[in-house]
Design a protein around this motif. Structure first.
Motif, PDB file in Angstrom:
ATOM      1  N   HIS A  28       0.815  -1.222   0.000  1.00 38.95           N
ATOM      2  CA  HIS A  28       0.000   0.000   0.000  1.00 38.95           C
ATOM      3  C   HIS A  28       0.846   1.268   0.000  1.00 38.95           C
ATOM      4  O   HIS A  28       0.373   2.337  -0.394  1.00 38.95           O
ATOM      5  N   THR A  29       2.104   1.168   0.417  1.00 37.08           N
ATOM      6  CA  THR A  29       2.961   2.367   0.449  1.00 37.08           C
ATOM      7  C   THR A  29       3.471   2.749  -0.941  1.00 37.08           C
ATOM      8  O   THR A  29       3.995   3.841  -1.120  1.00 37.08           O
ATOM      9  N   ILE A  30       3.325   1.867  -1.915  1.00 34.59           N
ATOM     10  CA  ILE A  30       3.778   2.157  -3.276  1.00 34.59           C
ATOM     11  C   ILE A  30       2.672   2.912  -4.014  1.00 34.59           C
ATOM     12  O   ILE A  30       1.543   2.428  -4.092  1.00 34.59           O
ATOM     13  N   PRO A  31       2.938   4.101  -4.556  1.00 32.85           N
ATOM     14  CA  PRO A  31       1.898   4.873  -5.256  1.00 32.85           C
ATOM     15  C   PRO A  31       1.304   4.078  -6.420  1.00 32.85           C
ATOM     16  O   PRO A  31       1.993   3.282  -7.066  1.00 32.85           O
ATOM     17  N   ASP A  32       0.039   4.301  -6.679  1.00 31.98           N
ATOM     18  CA  ASP A  32      -0.634   3.583  -7.758  1.00 31.98           C
ATOM     19  C   ASP A  32       0.052   3.799  -9.102  1.00 31.98           C
ATOM     20  O   ASP A  32       0.095   2.897  -9.943  1.00 31.98           O
ATOM     21  N   ALA A  33       0.585   4.997  -9.307  1.00 31.30           N
ATOM     22  CA  ALA A  33       1.231   5.303 -10.589  1.00 31.30           C
ATOM     23  C   ALA A  33       2.487   4.466 -10.814  1.00 31.30           C
ATOM     24  O   ALA A  33       2.946   4.324 -11.949  1.00 31.30           O
ATOM     25  N   CYS A  34       3.030   3.927  -9.753  1.00 26.71           N
ATOM     26  CA  CYS A  34       4.251   3.128  -9.854  1.00 26.71           C
ATOM     27  C   CYS A  34       3.961   1.632  -9.926  1.00 26.71           C
ATOM     28  O   CYS A  34       4.888   0.823  -9.974  1.00 26.71           O
ATOM     29  N   ARG A  35       2.682   1.278  -9.919  1.00 27.08           N
ATOM     30  CA  ARG A  35       2.321  -0.139  -9.965  1.00 27.08           C
ATOM     31  C   ARG A  35       1.875  -0.543 -11.365  1.00 27.08           C
ATOM     32  O   ARG A  35       1.344   0.276 -12.121  1.00 27.08           O
ATOM     33  N   SER A  37      -0.756  -2.372 -13.299  1.00 30.55           N
ATOM     34  CA  SER A  37      -2.135  -2.818 -13.044  1.00 30.55           C
ATOM     35  C   SER A  37      -2.611  -3.848 -14.060  1.00 30.55           C
ATOM     36  O   SER A  37      -3.693  -4.424 -13.896  1.00 30.55           O
ATOM     37  N   THR A  38      -1.826  -4.083 -15.114  1.00 27.48           N
ATOM     38  CA  THR A  38      -2.248  -5.053 -16.132  1.00 27.48           C
ATOM     39  C   THR A  38      -1.712  -6.440 -15.788  1.00 27.48           C
ATOM     40  O   THR A  38      -0.617  -6.563 -15.222  1.00 27.48           O
ATOM     41  N   PRO A  39      -2.460  -7.481 -16.116  1.00 23.57           N
ATOM     42  CA  PRO A  39      -1.989  -8.846 -15.822  1.00 23.57           C
ATOM     43  C   PRO A  39      -0.706  -9.158 -16.579  1.00 23.57           C
ATOM     44  O   PRO A  39      -0.468  -8.650 -17.680  1.00 23.57           O
ATOM     45  N   MET A  40       0.125  -9.996 -15.993  1.00 28.51           N
ATOM     46  CA  MET A  40       1.369 -10.397 -16.660  1.00 28.51           C
ATOM     47  C   MET A  40       1.048 -11.313 -17.834  1.00 28.51           C
ATOM     48  O   MET A  40       0.149 -12.158 -17.755  1.00 28.51           O
ATOM     49  N   ASP A  41       1.761 -11.120 -18.921  1.00 31.56           N
ATOM     50  CA  ASP A  41       1.540 -11.898 -20.141  1.00 31.56           C
ATOM     51  C   ASP A  41       2.306 -13.216 -20.036  1.00 31.56           C
ATOM     52  O   ASP A  41       3.409 -13.380 -20.552  1.00 31.56           O
ATOM     53  N   LEU A  42       1.697 -14.170 -19.350  1.00 36.34           N
ATOM     54  CA  LEU A  42       2.324 -15.469 -19.141  1.00 36.34           C
ATOM     55  C   LEU A  42       1.463 -16.569 -19.758  1.00 36.34           C
ATOM     56  O   LEU A  42       0.236 -16.454 -19.810  1.00 36.34           O
ATOM     57  N   PRO A  43       2.077 -17.629 -20.225  1.00 34.87           N
ATOM     58  CA  PRO A  43       1.292 -18.739 -20.779  1.00 34.87           C
ATOM     59  C   PRO A  43       0.542 -19.459 -19.667  1.00 34.87           C
ATOM     60  O   PRO A  43       0.843 -19.287 -18.480  1.00 34.87           O
TER      61      PRO A  43
END
Length: 443
Positions: A28-35, A37-43
């Motif tokens: 929660h301490t990490i700003p939203d702009a630094c996260r 938000s899209t799912p990782m493109d993994l098989p």
């Protein structure tokens, strides 16, 4: 070891103990702009057996050096490793990289480093050696920084026959420090040009590799005398530590600081790594040495013990004023090298160096007798340069298909050496391998 994931119930219990509801709450301490938000493109996930089959198929697309006859050294060398070394190294007591700041609980680690440093000083003929350097390139760069600090000069000379990758690392170190790097050219004999160094002034140090990148043995004594007359520091470097079993060690040639790679000392090539930085010096430069230095002492009861000494070099003491940027312990590789050197002993080390030299000389003479041009007539160890006829690229590819790697093309590093190849021979190659190479390249 198999991967055993935590169940949702396990995760819920751990979060409950911590006092949060979800894993996201941990960040929660990490700003939203630094996260992201899209799912990782993994098989999609695979079963354990499907994953093993997938990894096997990926591995099959790459060549394994164990299946090939490799005539390339160039800073990474294939040597036989006594079975005792990997066995001892695999013991759980050694398999940790924990930094030995607390001597009362780190006696085993400290003694291992102490024994390593002792063996390194004997090998290189120096007064003191440190540990925890990543590889020869960073060790050499640190050595040049030592000279800059010692002499208060901002200019260093580096032989063009030092390993090309090492010279790149040196520039990475020196540019931010505002240190000018000038390169010393080489002569038609394949040696660093001593006369070119004589014409240079205001040098903090000169760095010369021996055996150099062409495998040629350098006159370190001549460079030592020249740079000392200019009140500078002589730095010797190397990539093939086995050579010192046969050659006059740097300490006997007037070298002030020695930096090199210890990968040859029982450390597998392992797909390009790891390496082991060796750094040693005379007592005059002892307080400038970066890395860790372990000393032997006695406790209040008179019992022998080991401690980090001259610890002002450590960043945990002096922070920004420390003489080192080493921040994790390369102790396992150092212990590996110590076990290897102890397994061979002095006479075994010399015998191994003699075998390497003799095999390389055998191949050199056989190629010359078959009409292949040997580029440099100077004495070499393990490696030497040849010039193959025009159109050899097709032969090179044909040999690759036969699982033979016929040397390293040098044009990439030295454009003037088009058609020249660096060949390396160690004890791992048989006489049959050498004879077969001669037959194939001259067919």
């Amino acid at each position: 070891m198999r991967y055993l994931p935590h169940t949702p119930e396990d995760i819920h219990e751990m979060l409950k103990v911590i006092g949060v509801d979800t894993v996201d709450d941990l960040f929660h301490t990490i700003p939203d702009a630094c996260r992201n938000s899209t799912p990782m493109d993994l098989p999609p996930a695979m079963s354990e057996w499907d994953l093993n089959a997938h990894m096997d198929s990926l591995a099959a697309t790459m060549a394994s050096s164990n299946e090939y006859r490799v005539f390339i050294g160039a800073g990474s060398y294939n040597h036989h490793i006594p079975s005792s070394v990997p066995y001892l190294l695999s013991r759980s007591e050694f398999a940790t990289a924990y930094t030995p700041y607390q001597p009362e609980i780190s006696q085993g680690t400290l003694q291992g480093i102490y024994e390593f440093q002792t063996l390194v000083t004997r090998l290189l003929g120096m007064d003191v050696a440190t540990a925890s350097h990543y590889d020869g390139a960073t060790g050499l760069s640190e050595a040049l920084l030592m000279a800059v600090k010692k002499t208060k000069r901002k200019k260093v000379a580096v032989s063009v026959l030092c390993h090309p990758f090492h010279r790149e690392v040196i520039r990475t170190y020196m540019d931010p420090a505002g240190v000018e790097v000038v390169e010393v050219p080489y002569t038609p004999e394949g040696r660093t040009d001593l006369k070119a160094l004589e014409a240079m002034d205001d040098l903090a140090a000169v760095a010369v590799q021996s055996p150099n990148f062409f495998g040629v043995v350098e006159d370190l004594k001549g460079f030592s005398d020249t740079i000392h007359a200019k009140k500078g520091v002589m730095i010797g470097s190397f990539t093939e530590a086995i050579a010192w079993g046969l050659m006059k060690n740097p300490g006997r040639q007037g070298v002030d600081i020695v930096a090199g790679d210890g990968q040859s000392l029982g450390i597998p090539k392992a797909f390009g790594g790891p390496g082991l930085g060796l750094l040693a010096s005379t007592k005059a430069h002892m307080r400038q040495l970066p890395g860790r230095l372990v000393g032997a002492t006695t406790d209040l009861d008179g019992k022998r013990g080991f401690v980090l000494t001259l610890a002002a070099r450590e960043q945990h003491i002096r922070r920004e004023k420390a003489t080192s940027n080493i921040c994790s312990n390369n102790g396992l590789c150092a212990l590996n090298a110590a076990m290897y050197m102890a397994s061979l002993g002095g006479s075994g080390f010399r015998r191994l160096a003699q075998i390497n030299h003799n095999k390389a000389e055998y191949l050199k003479k056989a190629l010359a007798g078959a009409g292949v041009e040997i580029t440099f007539a100077s004495p070499t160890f393990n490696e030497f340069v040849v010039k193959f006829p025009k159109g050899f690229e097709a032969t090179y590819e044909r040999l690759l298909a036969k699982m033979v790697v016929a040397g390293l093309p040098l044009e990439r590093f030295y454009p003037e050496l088009q058609g020249h190849y660096l060949l390396c021979v160690t004890e791992t190659l048989s006489k049959t391998d050498l004879d077969q190479l001669v037959k194939e390249v001259t067919a």
